[in-house]
Design an enzyme around this catalytic site. Structure first.
Site, PDB file in Angstrom:
ATOM      1  N   TYR A 150      26.369  38.552  39.824  1.00  0.00           N
ATOM      2  CA  TYR A 150      25.491  38.258  38.687  1.00  0.00           C
ATOM      3  C   TYR A 150      24.102  37.825  39.143  1.00  0.00           C
ATOM      4  O   TYR A 150      23.289  37.399  38.333  1.00  0.00           O
ATOM      5  CB  TYR A 150      26.116  37.168  37.811  1.00  0.00           C
ATOM      6  N   LYS A 174      39.204  37.917  46.979  1.00  0.00           N
ATOM      7  CA  LYS A 174      39.427  39.229  47.581  1.00  0.00           C
ATOM      8  C   LYS A 174      38.841  39.177  49.000  1.00  0.00           C
ATOM      9  O   LYS A 174      38.075  40.055  49.414  1.00  0.00           O
ATOM     10  CB  LYS A 174      38.727  40.294  46.701  1.00  0.00           C
ATOM     11  N   ASP A 227      44.248  40.747  42.893  1.00  0.00           N
ATOM     12  CA  ASP A 227      45.097  41.766  42.246  1.00  0.00           C
ATOM     13  C   ASP A 227      46.522  41.249  42.065  1.00  0.00           C
ATOM     14  O   ASP A 227      47.117  41.392  40.986  1.00  0.00           O
ATOM     15  CB  ASP A 227      45.059  43.104  43.010  1.00  0.00           C
ATOM     16  N   ASP A 249      34.806  35.887  35.016  1.00  0.00           N
ATOM     17  CA  ASP A 249      34.488  36.557  33.756  1.00  0.00           C
ATOM     18  C   ASP A 249      35.699  37.387  33.300  1.00  0.00           C
ATOM     19  O   ASP A 249      36.161  37.300  32.158  1.00  0.00           O
ATOM     20  CB  ASP A 249      33.262  37.461  33.989  1.00  0.00           C
TER      21      ASP A 249
END
Ligand code: NAD
Length: 335
Positions: free
Chosen positions: A126, A173, A207, A231
């Site tokens: 962002y 991740k 995930d 988000d």
């Protein structure tokens, strides 16, 4: 009771409808308040301001420290930089806090969900640093700084400690983004080890974390993650407890705080009087706790819990037929 001065930003789409509801409920509960109403979003442009986040709106939040905000519409792939991103960066509202809990009377796949998503609000993808390298090839920079990672980790552990939470799970991740998500993880580990050994700590690759969330969200407590993950996971979590109509939020910095629901401006519902105002009302309760009006917050919570439990006056997203105003009035009647 001291009189509070609070900035009210109605926003776009369903924003004016749901913030009006929140305002009515807060006043009916007895909040002594002077509202400073100012625009943001497409509404600001309609009112003749040159930016979706007018300097006047920003200055008012800086002056009064607290705001409640409706959602704003952000054009996809073009136009002005998102109001929310601008606001969070300009005011350094680095922590988004989104409690997600099972609500009385609302039937979902799970009972007893009680999680809090803590999202880093100022960095990651962002940052808005996008470049065209050569025609047909573009990049978007994911930014992580040690200062911001330490700050959000410390915030999350302090929050967990104050709220008597047991465990923080970082979604990441770092197996792929070794430097950026790796830094995020290292900072969280360090804060836990050095400052908050009282809180259990866990990490999960995002995930697998998503699978865990939909298999059994009752096992998770406080979730900590960087901006984009936060988000996405916030909306996923909303889906576990009845949808975006029941998940509130706050954006917290060291100086100011802006309270707003997780949901957007819902253009499909705008102007129809059908939107569920509860998420903004719940954000209002978070605001009351922030300004040390906990008793008023509890009063409102007891009232909306009673309306939900009765199940007679619910908005459509919750399986009822009531409109925004009817639902708001039902809450006010219980205060
Ligand atoms: P959205 O949250 O507005 O809507 C998603 C779905 O949820 C829609 O079907 C909508 O009808 C429903 N919904 C949302 N809020 C509801 C409510 N209070 N009551 C009942 N149903 C509700 O997401 P979107 O459609 O992806 O985005 C619309 C606009 O909102 C976009 O311009 C987006 O950028 C913006 N947005 C703003 C914010 C914010 O200002 N904080 C947050 C998210 C999205």
């Amino acid at each position: 009771m001291a009189k509070h001065t609070i900035v009210m930003i109605p926003g776009d789409g369903i924003g004016p409808e749901v913030t009006t509801s929140a305002r009515k409920v807060l006043e009916a509960a007895g909040l002594s308040v002077e509202w400073v109403e100012l625009p943001a979003g497409a509404t600001a442009l309609d009112q003749g301001y040159e930016n979706v986040l007018p300097a006047r709106t920003l200055a008012a939040i800086q002056a009064h420290k607290v705001a409640i905000k409706g959602p704003v519409t952000t054009p996809v792939g073009k136009g002005f930089r998102s109001v929310n991103v601008q606001l969070r960066k300009a005011l350094n509202l680095y922590a988004a806090v989104r409690p997600v809990r099972s609500m009385p009377g609302i039937k979902t796949r799970y009972e007893d969900v009680d999680m809090v998503v803590v999202r880093e609000n100022t960095e990651g993808l962002y940052s808005g640093i996008e470049n065209e390298v050569v025609p047909g090839v573009v990049t978007s920079l994911k930014v992580a700084s040690e200062g911001a990672c330490m700050r959000i980790a410390r915030y999350a552990f302090r929050y967990a400690t104050r709220r008597h939470r047991k465990k923080i799970t970082v979604f990441h991740k770092a197996n792929i983004m070794k430097l950026t998500d790796g830094l995020f993880l290292n900072c969280a580990r360090k804060i836990q080890e050095e400052e908050y050994p009282n809180i259990e700590y866990d990490e999960i690759i995002i995930d697998a974390g998503c699978m865990k969330l939909v298999q059994d969200p009752t096992r998770l407590d406080v979730l900590l993650m960087e901006n984009l993950y936060g988000d996405l996971i916030s909306d996923l979590c909303a889906g576990l407890v009845g949808g975006l109509g029941v998940v509130p939020g706050s954006n917290i910095g060291d100086d100011c705080a802006v309270f707003e629901a997780v949901h957007g401006s819902a253009p499909d519902l705008a102007g129809k009087g059908l939107a569920n105002p509860l998420a903004v009302i719940m954000s209002g309760v978070m605001m009351l706790n922030h300004i040390h009006e906990e008793a008023l917050g509890q009063k409102i919570k007891t009232a909306y819990d009673a309306v939900l439990r009765e199940g007679k006056t619910l908005t459509r997203d919750l399986g009822g037929t009531a409109g925004t105003v009817e639902f708001t009035d039902a809450i006010i009647a219980k205060l």
